[in-house]
Design a protein around this motif. Structure first.
Motif, PDB file in Angstrom:
ATOM      1  N   UNK A 103       1.090  -1.245   0.162  1.00 33.66           N
ATOM      2  CA  UNK A 103      -0.338   0.110   0.153  1.00 33.66           C
ATOM      3  C   UNK A 103       0.648   1.364   0.020  1.00 33.66           C
ATOM      4  N   UNK A 104       1.970   1.102   0.003  1.00 39.00           N
ATOM      5  CA  UNK A 104       3.193   1.818   0.076  1.00 39.00           C
ATOM      6  C   UNK A 104       3.891   2.392  -1.197  1.00 39.00           C
ATOM      7  N   UNK A 105       3.604   3.450  -1.800  1.00 41.79           N
ATOM      8  CA  UNK A 105       5.011   3.805  -2.834  1.00 41.79           C
ATOM      9  C   UNK A 105       6.390   4.695  -2.027  1.00 41.79           C
ATOM     10  N   UNK A 106       7.764   3.826  -1.882  1.00 38.94           N
ATOM     11  CA  UNK A 106       8.479   4.891  -1.760  1.00 38.94           C
ATOM     12  C   UNK A 106       9.063   4.057  -0.909  1.00 38.94           C
ATOM     13  N   UNK A 107       9.275   5.309   0.085  1.00 40.71           N
ATOM     14  CA  UNK A 107       9.745   4.520   1.791  1.00 40.71           C
ATOM     15  C   UNK A 107       9.022   4.697   2.631  1.00 40.71           C
ATOM     16  N   UNK A 108       8.771   3.332   2.798  1.00 43.45           N
ATOM     17  CA  UNK A 108       8.067   2.416   4.008  1.00 43.45           C
ATOM     18  C   UNK A 108       8.830   3.062   5.634  1.00 43.45           C
ATOM     19  N   UNK A 109       7.752   4.387   6.492  1.00 44.44           N
ATOM     20  CA  UNK A 109       8.508   4.804   7.790  1.00 44.44           C
ATOM     21  C   UNK A 109       7.234   4.535   8.720  1.00 44.44           C
ATOM     22  N   UNK A 110       7.191   4.829   9.790  1.00 41.10           N
ATOM     23  CA  UNK A 110       6.328   4.563  11.078  1.00 41.10           C
ATOM     24  C   UNK A 110       5.292   5.189  10.992  1.00 41.10           C
ATOM     25  N   UNK A 111       5.455   6.709  10.507  1.00 42.37           N
ATOM     26  CA  UNK A 111       3.124   7.177   9.665  1.00 42.37           C
ATOM     27  C   UNK A 111       3.203   6.194   8.879  1.00 42.37           C
ATOM     28  N   UNK A 112       3.880   5.955   7.724  1.00 38.65           N
ATOM     29  CA  UNK A 112       3.057   5.379   6.982  1.00 38.65           C
ATOM     30  C   UNK A 112       2.917   3.630   7.180  1.00 38.65           C
ATOM     31  N   UNK A 113       3.452   2.808   7.871  1.00 40.16           N
ATOM     32  CA  UNK A 113       2.285   1.904   9.117  1.00 40.16           C
ATOM     33  C   UNK A 113       1.570   2.169   9.216  1.00 40.16           C
ATOM     34  N   UNK A 114       1.105   3.548  10.330  1.00 41.78           N
ATOM     35  CA  UNK A 114      -0.242   3.791  11.721  1.00 41.78           C
ATOM     36  C   UNK A 114      -1.517   4.495  10.196  1.00 41.78           C
ATOM     37  N   UNK A 115      -0.504   5.142   9.053  1.00 44.18           N
ATOM     38  CA  UNK A 115      -1.773   5.356   8.153  1.00 44.18           C
ATOM     39  C   UNK A 115      -2.397   3.946   7.621  1.00 44.18           C
ATOM     40  N   UNK A 116      -1.448   2.832   6.905  1.00 46.29           N
ATOM     41  CA  UNK A 116      -2.041   1.610   6.376  1.00 46.29           C
ATOM     42  C   UNK A 116      -3.091   1.040   6.989  1.00 46.29           C
ATOM     43  N   UNK A 117      -2.493   0.455   8.592  1.00 49.36           N
ATOM     44  CA  UNK A 117      -3.236  -0.076   9.666  1.00 49.36           C
ATOM     45  C   UNK A 117      -4.146   0.337  10.815  1.00 49.36           C
TER      46      UNK A 117
END
Length: 550
Positions: free
Chosen positions: A226-240
């Motif tokens: 679900x992420x394009x580019x670097x997977x950081x903590x904030x994107x993990x929170x958003x995806x889950x």
């Protein structure tokens, strides 16, 4: 066809199994020495490597060229088992094959020799799901197995396995994998798969995996897709759909400040962003648990934190809650989470929970009262107890003279009641008259400082000498009045040892004998009580009064 990461990166040898060295070392030594048992029982939480280790053991005992107890992975037997085409290794799901007839089929087959390898291996997953009759049928063959037969049982609920089965198996307990090991494995898999995973995101995924490597790989798979580019903590929170470290800490900070409005506005913003309500309640419960752990074990507790919030935030929040408050909050969060399964409105339940977190006075049960008392006791022990400033009561509600041992005299036009809000240490006076007492303005501050070292710890906070302190002193002539903010403070202070200490210290400072009286500034005078009784009598007999007037 795309293969899920947890399947693609399943361990193929004992050396690939993370965090279970105590199990893999024993199994590897048994295979190398040729001393394998006829029945094994693997126990532990989900995703810790039970089934993977069972398949590795099945390969190891049938491998044509084992190396130090590990299967080679290159021989025909290893390749057949890896592909699932080996007829001598059968994996059975006891959750869907739990009847006695399913076990009888196994009993009928075990008498035949292996078709390809050295052993017939039966891997029964979730063995605790078998019925009593199925366990009884399995017991006989485990008790007296043929030499070519090997049973590997796996379960997440050991207490449901009969003792007769347990006593005939070698039992190995699989531990929860540490977040550090999970994060390291996720970093390795990400590098091999070309996923840009930073350290913060790896730590978040490891924490959410809750000790299971399979869960960690599944979460990584979901977030990476679900992420394009670097997977950081904030994107993990958003995806889950979870709140995140800063949000949970901010929510509990609002609860510490009794800021219900701020907490509800934050929750509404999270809800509008699509955050999962159940996940938010679980995170708040985990953070409260961290606060309780750190409050109980300040040094060792750091290594036991769940990672829901940063260590600095946890340390800061720990100082703002008492143990009783945390116990109440954890119970409230757990009951709210348990009620989600039968609730028609999770949002309403969560909002009510947040309001109760911020304002314990909304609940009048034992836990809420204990939390409020615990908070008060902690403030008293630390000496940080302060009372908020209160508006001065109406003149008719004030005692006429708080220093008269005989009681307040009548109030007339020529005599005004003493003002509790007058400057500390200054006597009562009319504006047109000079001061009647030469007591210095800083007298009460100095007197409170002299008294504190000899007071019990529970009372030190009352005598801080500040403007908003629960107890304030006022001198008139040879009398010292200890004016208490309310009846509770008066009950705590009005004790012989406190009055004697205040009189002794004040006498030494002023150079003359001083008597002490403790009063409640919110108490109503007797006249007001008599007037209330008279008015109540009038309301009860209003019909009689009307008749007389007519």
């Amino acid at each position: 066809m795309y293969q899920a990461l947890y399947r693609k990166w399943r361990p193929l040898t004992f050396d690939d199994v993370f965090g279970q060295d105590h199990v893999t070392a024993a199994l590897r030594n048994q295979v190398a020495a040729g001393r394998t048992s006829h029945a094994y029982l693997f126990t532990g939480t989900r995703g810790t490597g039970k089934t993977s280790s069972a398949k590795i053991l099945a390969k190891a005992v049938n491998c044509e060229n084992p190396s130090n107890g590990n299967p080679c992975g290159l021989c025909a037997a290893c390749k057949a088992i890896d592909s699932g085409s080996c007829m001598d290794v059968l994996e059975i799901d006891a959750a869907s094959n739990n009847g006695v007839d399913n076990i009888r089929e196994i009993v009928d087959e075990v008498s035949y020799s292996p078709a390809e390898g050295k052993y017939k291996v039966y891997i029964i997953d979730e063995v605790h799901m078998l019925s009593i009759s199925a366990f009884n049928a399995l017991l006989k063959i485990i008790e007296e197995p043929p030499e070519h037969l090997l049973f590997i049982l796996a379960t997440t609920e050991l207490h449901k396995v009969p003792a007769t089965i347990l006593s005939r198996c070698q039992r190995f307990s699989f531990r929860r994998i540490t977040p550090e090991d999970i994060a390291a494995r996720l970093q390795y898999v990400s590098y091999q798969e070309g996923i840009e995973l930073d350290d913060g995101a790896a730590r978040v995924l490891a924490r959410l995996a809750d000790g299971g490597m399979r869960d960690g790989l599944s979460l990584l798979d979901q977030c990476a897709s679900a992420t394009v580019g670097e997977l950081n903590a904030q994107r993990v929170y958003e995806c889950l759909g979870i709140a995140g470290e800063q949000t949970c800490g901010q929510m509990l900070a609002f609860a510490a400040d009794k800021n219900t409005r701020g907490a509800l506005e934050l929750f509404n913003r999270l809800y509008a962003d699509g955050k999962d309500v159940s996940a938010l309640i679980d995170e708040l419960a985990s953070l409260c648990r961290d606060l309780m752990i750190l409050k109980t074990a300040p040094e060792a507790g750091i290594s036991m934190l769940s990672g829901v919030a940063s260590d600095a935030d946890v340390k800061s929040l720990t100082k703002r809650f008492s143990a009783g408050e945390l116990v109440r909050m954890i119970g409230l969060l757990q009951s709210t989470a348990a009620g989600f399964t039968r609730s028609s409105s999770r949002r309403l339940d969560a909002e009510l929970c947040i309001m109760n977190l911020c304002d314990p006075a909304l609940q009048m049960d034992v836990e809420a009262l204990n939390a409020r008392i615990s908070k008060l006791e902690e403030q008293l022990r630390s000496g940080n107890f302060t009372m908020p400033a209160q508006a001065a009561p109406a003149p008719q509600a004030k005692p006429a003279d708080v220093y008269d041992e005989e009681g307040p005299p009548p109030i007339d036009d020529d005599q005004a009641p003493p003002d509790p809000d007058a400057p500390v240490g200054m006597p009562e006076q009319k504006q047109s008259e000079p001061p009647k007492d030469d007591t210095p303005i800083g007298f009460w501050v100095d007197l409170a400082a002299e008294m504190r070292p000899e007071l019990p710890r529970s009372l030190m906070g009352f005598f801080s000498g500040t403007e908003n302190a629960p107890v304030r002193g006022l001198v008139r002539g040879d009398r010292l009045g200890l004016i208490c903010a309310n009846a509770f403070v008066m009950q705590m202070v009005d004790k012989p040892e406190v009055r004697e200490l205040a009189a002794r210290k004040a006498s030494l400072m002023l150079g003359r004998p001083i008597t002490v009286k403790v009063v409640d500034r919110t108490a109503k005078p007797e006249k007001s009580k008599q007037m209330e009784q008279l008015m109540a009598f009038g309301r009860e007999h209003s019909d009689i009064i009307k008749i007389k007037n007519n």
